[in-house]
Design a protein around this motif. Structure first.
Motif, PDB file in Angstrom:
ATOM      1  N   ASP A  82      -8.133   4.336  -2.052  1.00  0.00           N
ATOM      2  CA  ASP A  82      -8.140   4.449  -0.528  1.00  0.00           C
ATOM      3  C   ASP A  82      -9.696   3.635  -0.180  1.00  0.00           C
ATOM      4  O   ASP A  82     -10.492   4.194   0.865  1.00  0.00           O
ATOM      5  N   HIS A  88     -11.813   0.979   1.331  1.00  0.00           N
ATOM      6  CA  HIS A  88     -11.718   0.025   2.626  1.00  0.00           C
ATOM      7  C   HIS A  88     -12.728  -1.047   2.636  1.00  0.00           C
ATOM      8  O   HIS A  88     -12.476  -1.857   3.559  1.00  0.00           O
ATOM      9  N   GLN A 111      -3.344  -3.017  -4.917  1.00  0.00           N
ATOM     10  CA  GLN A 111      -3.400  -3.183  -3.509  1.00  0.00           C
ATOM     11  C   GLN A 111      -1.929  -3.383  -2.904  1.00  0.00           C
ATOM     12  O   GLN A 111      -1.444  -4.583  -3.599  1.00  0.00           O
ATOM     13  N   THR A 155      -6.163  -1.099   2.063  1.00  0.00           N
ATOM     14  CA  THR A 155      -6.965  -0.135   1.143  1.00  0.00           C
ATOM     15  C   THR A 155      -6.342  -0.685  -0.341  1.00  0.00           C
ATOM     16  O   THR A 155      -5.388  -0.810  -0.327  1.00  0.00           O
TER      17      THR A 155
END
Length: 85
Positions: free
Chosen positions: A49, A51, A73, A31
């Protein structure tokens, strides 16, 4: 805005942008977080978060000008500027 390690596997486009821009990251296996700041250092967008490989950010209500897109990240990060017309 300082990071111990630089993140280089992403892009923000189009630049300049009008109503939206896309943040694209090459390795979305982990993520990542996006924060966008205006020239005064105030955050105008935060999302954590994420994805997906590409993330679209709407700029319809933002003032025209220069903004700074921060991507983080795995403890690595970077900032790119983007112009909203």
């Amino acid at each position: 805005f300082l990071f111990a390690a630089e993140l280089t596997n992403y892009n923000a486009f189009p630049n300049p942008a009008t109503n939206q821009f896309t943040v694209s990251i090459e390795n979305p296996n982990n993520t990542f977080n996006i924060t966008v700041y205006n020239v005064l250092g105030q955050h105008v967008f935060i999302e954590n978060d994420i994805h997906t490989k590409q993330h679209i950010i709407s700029t319809k209500i933002w003032s025209k000008g220069i903004y700074y897109v921060q991507i983080v990240q795995n403890g690595k990060g970077d900032i790119k500027s983007i112009v909203i017309q």
